[in-house]
Design a protein around this motif. Sequence first.
Motif, PDB file in Angstrom:
ATOM      1  N   HIS A   1      -3.941  11.048  39.053  1.00 12.85           N
ATOM      2  CA  HIS A   1      -2.834  11.649  39.799  1.00 12.85           C
ATOM      3  C   HIS A   1      -2.118  10.623  40.664  1.00 12.85           C
ATOM      4  O   HIS A   1      -1.093  10.924  41.245  1.00 12.85           O
ATOM      5  N   LEU A   2      -2.686   9.437  40.771  1.00 14.27           N
ATOM      6  CA  LEU A   2      -2.057   8.393  41.561  1.00 14.27           C
ATOM      7  C   LEU A   2      -1.314   7.392  40.684  1.00 14.27           C
ATOM      8  O   LEU A   2      -0.844   6.385  41.156  1.00 14.27           O
ATOM      9  N   THR A   3      -1.225   7.701  39.394  1.00 17.41           N
ATOM     10  CA  THR A   3      -0.471   6.850  38.488  1.00 17.41           C
ATOM     11  C   THR A   3       0.978   6.826  38.959  1.00 17.41           C
ATOM     12  O   THR A   3       1.560   7.878  39.217  1.00 17.41           O
ATOM     13  N   PRO A   4       1.572   5.655  39.082  1.00 18.42           N
ATOM     14  CA  PRO A   4       2.961   5.592  39.539  1.00 18.42           C
ATOM     15  C   PRO A   4       3.865   6.452  38.651  1.00 18.42           C
ATOM     16  O   PRO A   4       3.712   6.469  37.429  1.00 18.42           O
ATOM     17  N   ARG A   5       4.809   7.125  39.267  1.00 20.67           N
ATOM     18  CA  ARG A   5       5.682   8.026  38.518  1.00 20.67           C
ATOM     19  C   ARG A   5       6.472   7.303  37.449  1.00 20.67           C
ATOM     20  O   ARG A   5       6.715   7.843  36.384  1.00 20.67           O
ATOM     21  N   TYR A   6       6.889   6.067  37.718  1.00 23.18           N
ATOM     22  CA  TYR A   6       7.656   5.363  36.698  1.00 23.18           C
ATOM     23  C   TYR A   6       6.817   5.144  35.449  1.00 23.18           C
ATOM     24  O   TYR A   6       7.315   5.198  34.333  1.00 23.18           O
ATOM     25  N   GLN A   7       5.519   4.931  35.617  1.00 20.93           N
ATOM     26  CA  GLN A   7       4.654   4.760  34.459  1.00 20.93           C
ATOM     27  C   GLN A   7       4.513   6.078  33.710  1.00 20.93           C
ATOM     28  O   GLN A   7       4.559   6.111  32.487  1.00 20.93           O
ATOM     29  N   VAL A   8       4.365   7.180  34.428  1.00 22.04           N
ATOM     30  CA  VAL A   8       4.240   8.493  33.800  1.00 22.04           C
ATOM     31  C   VAL A   8       5.517   8.809  33.020  1.00 22.04           C
ATOM     32  O   VAL A   8       5.463   9.299  31.894  1.00 22.04           O
ATOM     33  N   ILE A   9       6.673   8.494  33.612  1.00 23.11           N
ATOM     34  CA  ILE A   9       7.953   8.737  32.935  1.00 23.11           C
ATOM     35  C   ILE A   9       8.053   7.865  31.687  1.00 23.11           C
ATOM     36  O   ILE A   9       8.441   8.347  30.619  1.00 23.11           O
ATOM     37  N   ALA A  10       7.701   6.591  31.798  1.00 26.70           N
ATOM     38  CA  ALA A  10       7.744   5.687  30.647  1.00 26.70           C
ATOM     39  C   ALA A  10       6.823   6.191  29.545  1.00 26.70           C
ATOM     40  O   ALA A  10       7.199   6.208  28.359  1.00 26.70           O
ATOM     41  N   GLN A  11       5.631   6.636  29.894  1.00 25.23           N
ATOM     42  CA  GLN A  11       4.693   7.153  28.898  1.00 25.23           C
ATOM     43  C   GLN A  11       5.247   8.410  28.235  1.00 25.23           C
ATOM     44  O   GLN A  11       5.125   8.589  27.028  1.00 25.23           O
ATOM     45  N   ASP A  12       5.853   9.289  29.017  1.00 26.81           N
ATOM     46  CA  ASP A  12       6.413  10.518  28.468  1.00 26.81           C
ATOM     47  C   ASP A  12       7.551  10.210  27.500  1.00 26.81           C
ATOM     48  O   ASP A  12       7.597  10.744  26.393  1.00 26.81           O
ATOM     49  N   LEU A  13       8.464   9.339  27.905  1.00 23.81           N
ATOM     50  CA  LEU A  13       9.588   8.996  27.034  1.00 23.81           C
ATOM     51  C   LEU A  13       9.112   8.287  25.767  1.00 23.81           C
ATOM     52  O   LEU A  13       9.600   8.570  24.664  1.00 23.81           O
ATOM     53  N   ALA A  14       8.138   7.382  25.889  1.00 24.95           N
ATOM     54  CA  ALA A  14       7.594   6.703  24.706  1.00 24.95           C
ATOM     55  C   ALA A  14       6.953   7.714  23.762  1.00 24.95           C
ATOM     56  O   ALA A  14       7.124   7.638  22.538  1.00 24.95           O
ATOM     57  N   ALA A  15       6.229   8.672  24.313  1.00 28.50           N
ATOM     58  CA  ALA A  15       5.593   9.707  23.484  1.00 28.50           C
ATOM     59  C   ALA A  15       6.647  10.567  22.789  1.00 28.50           C
ATOM     60  O   ALA A  15       6.473  10.952  21.624  1.00 28.50           O
ATOM     61  N   ARG A  16       7.739  10.864  23.486  1.00 29.31           N
ATOM     62  CA  ARG A  16       8.825  11.658  22.876  1.00 29.31           C
ATOM     63  C   ARG A  16       9.519  10.873  21.767  1.00 29.31           C
ATOM     64  O   ARG A  16       9.902  11.443  20.752  1.00 29.31           O
ATOM     65  N   ILE A  17       9.660   9.562  21.955  1.00 28.76           N
ATOM     66  CA  ILE A  17      10.251   8.720  20.903  1.00 28.76           C
ATOM     67  C   ILE A  17       9.302   8.685  19.710  1.00 28.76           C
ATOM     68  O   ILE A  17       9.703   8.908  18.568  1.00 28.76           O
ATOM     69  N   ARG A  18       8.029   8.451  19.980  1.00 28.06           N
ATOM     70  CA  ARG A  18       7.025   8.369  18.921  1.00 28.06           C
ATOM     71  C   ARG A  18       6.925   9.686  18.145  1.00 28.06           C
ATOM     72  O   ARG A  18       6.761   9.694  16.938  1.00 28.06           O
ATOM     73  N   ALA A  19       7.079  10.816  18.836  1.00 24.54           N
ATOM     74  CA  ALA A  19       6.977  12.133  18.193  1.00 24.54           C
ATOM     75  C   ALA A  19       8.260  12.534  17.462  1.00 24.54           C
ATOM     76  O   ALA A  19       8.282  13.562  16.786  1.00 24.54           O
ATOM     77  N   GLY A  20       9.316  11.758  17.632  1.00 27.05           N
ATOM     78  CA  GLY A  20      10.571  12.081  16.957  1.00 27.05           C
ATOM     79  C   GLY A  20      11.495  12.984  17.746  1.00 27.05           C
ATOM     80  O   GLY A  20      12.566  13.351  17.271  1.00 27.05           O
ATOM     81  N   GLU A  21      11.100  13.375  18.953  1.00 24.40           N
ATOM     82  CA  GLU A  21      11.978  14.199  19.794  1.00 24.40           C
ATOM     83  C   GLU A  21      13.231  13.431  20.183  1.00 24.40           C
ATOM     84  O   GLU A  21      14.284  14.021  20.360  1.00 24.40           O
ATOM     85  N   ILE A  22      13.074  12.126  20.343  1.00 20.98           N
ATOM     86  CA  ILE A  22      14.208  11.239  20.576  1.00 20.98           C
ATOM     87  C   ILE A  22      14.232  10.308  19.373  1.00 20.98           C
ATOM     88  O   ILE A  22      13.381   9.436  19.234  1.00 20.98           O
ATOM     89  N   ALA A  23      15.185  10.529  18.486  1.00 25.66           N
ATOM     90  CA  ALA A  23      15.245   9.792  17.223  1.00 25.66           C
ATOM     91  C   ALA A  23      15.662   8.343  17.446  1.00 25.66           C
ATOM     92  O   ALA A  23      16.396   8.044  18.392  1.00 25.66           O
TER      93      ALA A  23
END
Length: 187
Positions: free
Chosen positions: A73-95
């Motif tokens: 829960h102390l993971t910096p928010r920018y890292q959480v956002i980067a991980q979320d966006l990378a996961a969305r790219i990897r999943a094809g949500e962001i082509a």
Amino acid sequence: MQIADVVAGLISGGSLGSGEAVPSEAELRRRYRIAAVTARRVHRELRERGLVFTVAGEGTFVGRQDDTLPASHLTPRYQVIAQDLAARIRAGEIAPGRRISSQVALRKRYGVGLGTVRHAMSMLREAGWVSARGAKGTFAAATDQWPDPEVWHKMIAVTFGAGVVEDAPGDGPPDVRAGMTQRAVPR
């Protein structure tokens, strides 16, 4: 001191529980019509009383840091956002080749400041998930430019410590909104 007493009363009365965010300096300034320096003093006074702790770039929370929140829960928010966006790219949500939402839109989506979004985008560019095209914006990279999942995982582990990595290869996207609403300032 009076405002610190009010917030301390919310904590002792149970309105603000262990691990919950206390009103930010900006919220204190708006709510009580005080100067920024006064809002900072409120947080400092609460820390000195041992009622709260502050995590840089995250906020001020009820309790002691060691006893209150797990490292994830102390993971910096920018890292959480980067991980979320990378996961969305990897999943094809962001082509691949598709424009990533504007920084203002990302700021609203994740409830963070512009600097946090910029930091997340910088991390994604460095890793190879996205590329900037000047004034046109930032776009998802072609699949052949994506970092190897294991390299991405190691990049995060090396940068932030293996104990806080939640984006292991093959994992689905992290539940970003759940972690962030937990930190929202109570109204």
